[in-house]
Design an enzyme around this catalytic site. Structure first.
Site, short mmCIF file in Angstrom:
data_model
loop_
_atom_site.label_atom_id
_atom_site.label_comp_id
_atom_site.label_asym_id
_atom_site.label_seq_id
_atom_site.Cartn_x
_atom_site.Cartn_y
_atom_site.Cartn_z
N GLY A 9 42.91 42.12 47.58
CA GLY A 9 43.04 41.30 48.79
C GLY A 9 42.46 41.90 50.05
N GLY A 11 39.35 43.37 50.03
CA GLY A 11 37.90 43.42 49.86
C GLY A 11 37.19 42.25 50.49
N GLY A 14 38.82 38.73 49.32
CA GLY A 14 40.21 38.71 49.77
C GLY A 14 40.34 38.61 51.27
N TYR A 137 30.54 45.79 32.67
CA TYR A 137 31.21 44.88 33.61
C TYR A 137 31.23 43.46 33.07
CZ TYR A 137 31.98 42.26 37.96
OH TYR A 137 32.46 41.40 38.93
N LYS A 141 34.55 41.14 32.12
CA LYS A 141 34.82 39.89 32.84
C LYS A 141 34.90 38.70 31.89
CE LYS A 141 35.23 40.80 37.27
NZ LYS A 141 36.42 40.38 38.05
N ASN A 166 26.21 35.28 43.81
CA ASN A 166 26.26 36.51 44.61
C ASN A 166 26.96 36.24 45.96
OD1 ASN A 166 24.15 38.67 43.31
ND2 ASN A 166 23.60 36.56 42.87
N VAL A 167 28.05 36.98 46.20
CA VAL A 167 28.85 36.78 47.40
C VAL A 167 28.45 37.80 48.47
CG1 VAL A 167 31.20 36.44 48.26
CG2 VAL A 167 30.73 36.24 45.80
#
Length: 315
Positions: A9, A11, A14, A137, A141, A166-167
């Site tokens: 939360g 990051g 979050g 990874y 996931k 991509n965020v």
């Protein structure tokens, strides 16, 4: 009263969710609890149980993960797999143990098969191996989807997952070695402007990516928690027509930070996957009224945040 626990939360995503639920999406019947890695070691089942016992969540948004950019993944695939497997298994096990109504976990478009047709959609998650660069990874996931289906089949749980492209945005990880492409570029451009040096970009700049602004993703995440009732994943992404090249992204960052020096592309460095174009058709059917922030505006706001918070930003 709903109590919504957000792991990871503190990051990028979050922090964006926290900003949104405290402003435009605030609801009196919801209590939100945001925890970071300093609050609980989610790899430890006993610590995770203490957290759930303390918070007693009715809903969980599971963002916590070991994440990193291309070169960090290349060097540590085993570590990425083992840490993320442990975290995910513990969180979902405790969701079931504490009778959590809904858990929404966060996946990534990089989990999709390397050899595939485009655009990719939600039904293609398991249809072949992921790209070699981040197999650890990616497989970890993917296993969240397997766990969700298992809890649905055996216990009737409504645990699901979202797959963002991509965020980027405020509170990202701007580390030059471990950060994702956009925050690393923003940090590099900042340093190049400050030190009056060239801006070096790894790779050719040709790969294509869809980028979603963290505040847009936050608003979508909240809508999924409140309204989405399916166990199957849902892709949260801008449209196919909004895909940009890394070179385009560099230009947007350079413009936003007002960098006027040379930009050099180091083509000896790996490009990673050339494209991973995702379809947001399912998203648009569910939330047809949703409006994304224009890419250049989102880059401008992200750059401005980094410049203003340079001393305290993760880097």
């Amino acid at each position: 009263m709903k109590t919504i626990l957000v792991t990871g939360g503190t990051g990028l995503v979050g922090s964006a969710i926290k900003q949104v639920v405290e402003t435009t999406e605030k609801r009196e019947e919801e209590q939100w609890v945001f925890i970071g890695s300093k609050d609980c070691d989610l790899e430890n089942i006993d610590e995770t149980r203490k957290l759930f016992d303390s918070v007693k969540p009715t809903h969980v948004i599971h963002l916590a993960a070991m994440v990193g950019g291309l070169f960090h993944n290349l060097a540590h695939n085993l570590k990425f797999f083992r840490k993320n497997m442990a975290i995910n298994d513990n969180v979902l096990a405790l969701c079931h143990e504490f009778d959590v109504v809904k858990c929404v976990s966060c996946l990534s478009t990089c989990i999709f098969p390397d050899k595939t047709t485009y655009p990719i959609d939600e039904k293609m998650v398991h249809l072949g191996p992921p790209h070699d660069s981040n197999f650890g990874y990616s497989y970890a996931k993917r296993m969240i989807d397997v766990l969700n289906k298992g809890y649905a089949q055996e216990h009737g749980r409504k645990y699901t997952s979202v797959i963002p492209c991509n965020v980027f945005g405020p509170h990202d990880n701007y580390n030059l070695q471990a950060g994702h492409v956009l925050p690393a570029l923003i940090h590099k451009a900042y340093v190049a402007k400050r030190d009056d040096t060239s801006l070096e970009v790894f790779g050719s700049g040709k790969p294509l990516r869809q980028f979603i602004y963290s505040l847009d993703l936050a608003r979508l995440f909240i809508r999924v928690v409140r309204e989405y009732e399916d166990v199957e994943p849902i892709i949260l992404s801008v449209g196919e027509s909004d895909e940009v090249s890394i070179r385009d992204a560099v230009s947007a960052v350079v413009k936003a930070i007002d960098f006027t020096g040379n930009v050099e592309y180091d083509t000896s460095k790996a490009d990673g996957q050339f494209k991973k174009t995702a379809s947001n058709e399912k998203l648009l059917k569910l939330f047809p009224d949703f409006k994304f922030t224009p890419f250049d505006q989102a880059i401008q706001e992200s750059v401005q945040w980094f410049v203003e918070n340079y001393d305290s930003a993760r880097k």
